[in-house]
Motif scaffolding. Structure first.
Motif, PDB file in Angstrom:
ATOM      1  N   ILE A   4       0.850  -1.200   0.000  1.00  0.00           N
ATOM      2  CA  ILE A   4       0.000   0.000   0.000  1.00  0.00           C
ATOM      3  C   ILE A   4       0.877   1.238   0.000  1.00  0.00           C
ATOM      4  O   ILE A   4       1.811   1.352   0.792  1.00  0.00           O
ATOM      5  CB  ILE A   4      -0.929   0.019   1.226  1.00  0.00           C
ATOM      6  N   TRP A   6       0.772   4.894   1.031  1.00  0.00           N
ATOM      7  CA  TRP A   6      -0.019   5.771   1.889  1.00  0.00           C
ATOM      8  C   TRP A   6       0.254   7.232   1.561  1.00  0.00           C
ATOM      9  O   TRP A   6       1.394   7.629   1.346  1.00  0.00           O
ATOM     10  CB  TRP A   6       0.297   5.519   3.358  1.00  0.00           C
ATOM     11  N   THR A  22      -3.464   3.482  -1.584  1.00  0.00           N
ATOM     12  CA  THR A  22      -3.898   2.655  -2.711  1.00  0.00           C
ATOM     13  C   THR A  22      -2.891   1.534  -2.918  1.00  0.00           C
ATOM     14  O   THR A  22      -1.730   1.650  -2.555  1.00  0.00           O
ATOM     15  CB  THR A  22      -4.021   3.471  -4.010  1.00  0.00           C
ATOM     16  N   ASP A  23      -3.372   0.440  -3.506  1.00  0.00           N
ATOM     17  CA  ASP A  23      -2.474  -0.670  -3.816  1.00  0.00           C
ATOM     18  C   ASP A  23      -2.398  -0.861  -5.327  1.00  0.00           C
ATOM     19  O   ASP A  23      -3.043  -0.139  -6.083  1.00  0.00           O
ATOM     20  CB  ASP A  23      -2.896  -1.950  -3.091  1.00  0.00           C
ATOM     21  N   ASN A  27      -7.303  -0.847  -5.310  1.00  0.00           N
ATOM     22  CA  ASN A  27      -8.135  -0.757  -4.116  1.00  0.00           C
ATOM     23  C   ASN A  27      -7.709   0.441  -3.282  1.00  0.00           C
ATOM     24  O   ASN A  27      -6.548   0.831  -3.289  1.00  0.00           O
ATOM     25  CB  ASN A  27      -8.000  -2.021  -3.254  1.00  0.00           C
ATOM     26  N   ALA A  28      -8.646   1.000  -2.560  1.00  0.00           N
ATOM     27  CA  ALA A  28      -8.348   2.094  -1.650  1.00  0.00           C
ATOM     28  C   ALA A  28      -8.334   1.565  -0.224  1.00  0.00           C
ATOM     29  O   ALA A  28      -9.040   0.612   0.107  1.00  0.00           O
ATOM     30  CB  ALA A  28      -9.385   3.199  -1.790  1.00  0.00           C
ATOM     31  N   HIS A  29      -7.544   2.193   0.619  1.00  0.00           N
ATOM     32  CA  HIS A  29      -7.417   1.796   2.014  1.00  0.00           C
ATOM     33  C   HIS A  29      -7.485   3.063   2.856  1.00  0.00           C
ATOM     34  O   HIS A  29      -6.983   4.107   2.444  1.00  0.00           O
ATOM     35  CB  HIS A  29      -6.083   1.084   2.263  1.00  0.00           C
ATOM     36  N   GLU A  36      -1.741   1.983  10.564  1.00  0.00           N
ATOM     37  CA  GLU A  36      -2.011   1.562   9.194  1.00  0.00           C
ATOM     38  C   GLU A  36      -2.137   0.051   9.035  1.00  0.00           C
ATOM     39  O   GLU A  36      -2.740  -0.418   8.075  1.00  0.00           O
ATOM     40  CB  GLU A  36      -0.941   2.110   8.251  1.00  0.00           C
ATOM     41  N   HIS A  39      -6.543  -1.479   8.817  1.00  0.00           N
ATOM     42  CA  HIS A  39      -7.184  -0.552   7.889  1.00  0.00           C
ATOM     43  C   HIS A  39      -8.415  -1.173   7.250  1.00  0.00           C
ATOM     44  O   HIS A  39      -8.636  -2.368   7.332  1.00  0.00           O
ATOM     45  CB  HIS A  39      -6.193  -0.109   6.800  1.00  0.00           C
ATOM     46  N   THR A  41     -10.507  -1.639   3.654  1.00  0.00           N
ATOM     47  CA  THR A  41     -10.277  -1.670   2.210  1.00  0.00           C
ATOM     48  C   THR A  41     -11.619  -1.629   1.492  1.00  0.00           C
ATOM     49  O   THR A  41     -12.551  -2.327   1.866  1.00  0.00           O
ATOM     50  CB  THR A  41      -9.537  -2.961   1.806  1.00  0.00           C
ATOM     51  N   ASP A  42     -11.693  -0.782   0.479  1.00  0.00           N
ATOM     52  CA  ASP A  42     -12.906  -0.679  -0.331  1.00  0.00           C
ATOM     53  C   ASP A  42     -12.508  -0.040  -1.654  1.00  0.00           C
ATOM     54  O   ASP A  42     -11.334   0.208  -1.907  1.00  0.00           O
ATOM     55  CB  ASP A  42     -13.957   0.159   0.391  1.00  0.00           C
ATOM     56  N   SER A  43     -13.500   0.265  -2.463  1.00  0.00           N
ATOM     57  CA  SER A  43     -13.198   0.952  -3.721  1.00  0.00           C
ATOM     58  C   SER A  43     -12.814   2.401  -3.414  1.00  0.00           C
ATOM     59  O   SER A  43     -13.181   2.951  -2.371  1.00  0.00           O
ATOM     60  CB  SER A  43     -14.409   0.930  -4.655  1.00  0.00           C
TER      61      SER A  43
END
Length: 63
Positions: A4, A6, A22-23, A27-29, A36, A39, A41-43
């Motif tokens: 990720i 950050w 983001t990865d 995906n967003a975190h 951290e 965390h 995780t979602d769109s």
């Protein structure tokens, strides 16, 4: 665990700081700054909507 990237912490005041990341898969975190490893995780759009709602005062009780 995904790698990720950050962003800098966003702080409402000294006690309410969170970070967005983001990865490689897009995906967003989101996490409380300093924690951290724990965390959510979602769109990207879902987390963006959450942050907009918090800033608009719709979910200020979450902070």
């Amino acid at each position: 665990m995904p790698d990720i990237t950050w962003e800098q912490p966003f702080c409402q005041d000294a006690s309410n700081c969170f970070r967005i990341g983001t990865d490689e898969e897009g995906n967003a975190h989101i996490a409380v700054a300093g924690s951290e490893e724990h965390h959510i995780t979602d769109s990207v759009e879902a987390l963006r909507t959450l942050i907009r709602d918090i800033k608009a005062g719709k979910a200020d009780h979450l902070l």
